[in-house]
Design a protein around this motif. Structure first.
Motif, PDB file in Angstrom:
ATOM      1  N   SER A  46      21.826   5.184  -1.521  1.00  0.00           N
ATOM      2  CA  SER A  46      21.132   5.516  -0.273  1.00  0.00           C
ATOM      3  C   SER A  46      22.068   5.503   0.922  1.00  0.00           C
ATOM      4  O   SER A  46      22.089   6.435   1.733  1.00  0.00           O
ATOM      5  N   ARG A  47      22.864   4.442   1.032  1.00  0.00           N
ATOM      6  CA  ARG A  47      23.724   4.331   2.210  1.00  0.00           C
ATOM      7  C   ARG A  47      24.805   5.399   2.205  1.00  0.00           C
ATOM      8  O   ARG A  47      25.123   5.977   3.257  1.00  0.00           O
ATOM      9  N   LEU A 255      19.945   5.880  15.700  1.00  0.00           N
ATOM     10  CA  LEU A 255      21.066   5.171  16.310  1.00  0.00           C
ATOM     11  C   LEU A 255      21.019   3.685  15.961  1.00  0.00           C
ATOM     12  O   LEU A 255      22.051   3.069  15.670  1.00  0.00           O
ATOM     13  N   SER A 256      19.822   3.113  15.952  1.00  0.00           N
ATOM     14  CA  SER A 256      19.682   1.692  15.624  1.00  0.00           C
ATOM     15  C   SER A 256      20.116   1.414  14.188  1.00  0.00           C
ATOM     16  O   SER A 256      20.802   0.425  13.913  1.00  0.00           O
ATOM     17  N   ARG A 257      19.698   2.283  13.261  1.00  0.00           N
ATOM     18  CA  ARG A 257      20.114   2.073  11.869  1.00  0.00           C
ATOM     19  C   ARG A 257      21.619   2.269  11.714  1.00  0.00           C
ATOM     20  O   ARG A 257      22.270   1.551  10.951  1.00  0.00           O
ATOM     21  N   GLN A 258      22.178   3.215  12.450  1.00  0.00           N
ATOM     22  CA  GLN A 258      23.618   3.427  12.406  1.00  0.00           C
ATOM     23  C   GLN A 258      24.359   2.173  12.863  1.00  0.00           C
ATOM     24  O   GLN A 258      25.360   1.771  12.256  1.00  0.00           O
ATOM     25  N   ILE A 259      23.858   1.526  13.926  1.00  0.00           N
ATOM     26  CA  ILE A 259      24.477   0.295  14.415  1.00  0.00           C
ATOM     27  C   ILE A 259      24.344  -0.817  13.383  1.00  0.00           C
ATOM     28  O   ILE A 259      25.308  -1.540  13.092  1.00  0.00           O
ATOM     29  N   ALA A 260      23.138  -0.968  12.813  1.00  0.00           N
ATOM     30  CA  ALA A 260      22.919  -2.033  11.826  1.00  0.00           C
ATOM     31  C   ALA A 260      23.836  -1.855  10.620  1.00  0.00           C
ATOM     32  O   ALA A 260      24.454  -2.822  10.145  1.00  0.00           O
ATOM     33  N   GLU A 261      23.943  -0.642  10.115  1.00  0.00           N
ATOM     34  CA  GLU A 261      24.761  -0.404   8.922  1.00  0.00           C
ATOM     35  C   GLU A 261      26.248  -0.531   9.234  1.00  0.00           C
ATOM     36  O   GLU A 261      27.031  -0.916   8.367  1.00  0.00           O
TER      37      GLU A 261
END
Length: 289
Positions: A46-47, A255-261
């Motif tokens: 997934s990632r 954008l939030s998921r991009q930061i978390a990952e």
């Protein structure tokens, strides 16, 4: 699991365990003591697939931004020049008013489209995080205080320090809290929630956003709960440009998921099971002691 047994070898399939992850399937057959067996190996990709999608979106945004900016700049400039020259014309008052209104609309829409593009550029230009020791509690408290439309409740968890870029982590939390606040403020009290089809809030409905966190074995588990209407289609929540808000850009959650990952973590967005509303779950790694 039956899907894995019948899927083509070396294919990607969606499997719903704890999340809507995509898995790479490798299947082979062998015999042991004359008995045929099938070996199925699953790998969570997934990632990796999201990273490829993100790079594709970045390339698209760069091309679109370049081409649109080349057109927007002269449109805005010419409209401004024509607007300035109107005062020196001999047009009737009514005609001048029509021209001013039309040119004003052109300028406003060009400026709006430029702001729209600048927002999407955040996806294409997100720098890598500069990691440093950051204490979670004051960061969460500060973000909660920035939301002035409703009171955001913080349930203090254990003291914990994470290795993170504090600016990016704060921006991620601001995006998530803002989404939660907008959801509860836009939700009519009589609207049925998609995860509680037969339940209607009482007349005394109070919008609520609650932030809490706890420690698991090697991660920090932070949740943001709201009592809004919930999600009609959770699978689209992290699709770039997808939004259900009239003035939304569709990049906040991406954008939030991009930061978390980028911090080695993850974000999950689900409807709450027993109550009205939505839950955002942010997983961040704890530094090794």
């Amino acid at each position: 699991m039956k899907l894995c047994l019948f899927a083509e070898n070396a294919s990607v399939v969606p499997l719903h365990f704890n999340s809507d992850a995509r898995w790479f399937v490798r299947r082979s057959s062998f015999r042991q003591r004359g008995v045929p067996h099938t070996l199925v190996v699953l790998s969570d990709v997934s990632r990796a697939l999201r990273e490829e999608e993100r790079l594709a979106w970045q390339r698209l945004i760069r091309v679109m931004g370049h081409e649109l900016n080349n057109s927007l700049a002269p449109i805005k400039s010419i409209a401004g020049s024509l607007h300035a020259r109107l005062s020196g014309t001999t047009l009737a008052a009514e005609e001048r008013e029509d021209f001013e209104r039309g040119l004003g609309i052109i300028e406003a829409r060009a400026a709006s489209l430029n702001r729209f593009l600048q927002a999407y550029r955040q996806l294409a230009q997100m720098p890598p995080p500069i990691l440093k020791q950051s204490t979670l509690s004051p960061l969460v408290t500060r973000v909660a205080g920035l939301e002035t439309r409703i009171g955001v409740k913080v349930i203090p968890g254990p003291d914990v320090t994470v290795m993170a870029d504090p600016d990016q982590l704060e921006q991620m939390l601001i995006n998530l809290v803002r989404n939660a606040a907008e959801a509860v403020l836009e939700a009519p009290p009589s609207t049925e929630s998609p995860n509680e089809a037969n339940t209607r809030p009482k007349n005394g409905f109070q919008p609520a956003v609650v932030i809490s966190w706890k420690l698991l074995e090697r991660v920090v588990d932070l949740t943001i709960d709201d009592n809004g209407p919930g999600l009609l289609n959770p699978s689209n929540a992290f699709v770039p440009f997808y939004t259900t808000k009239p003035s939304g850009s569709g990049i906040g959650l991406v954008l939030s998921r991009q930061i978390a990952e980028a911090h080695g973590g993850s974000i999950e967005l689900t409807n709450r099971l027993q109550e009205r509303g939505c839950r955002v779950r942010v997983i961040l790694p704890r530094p090794e002691l």
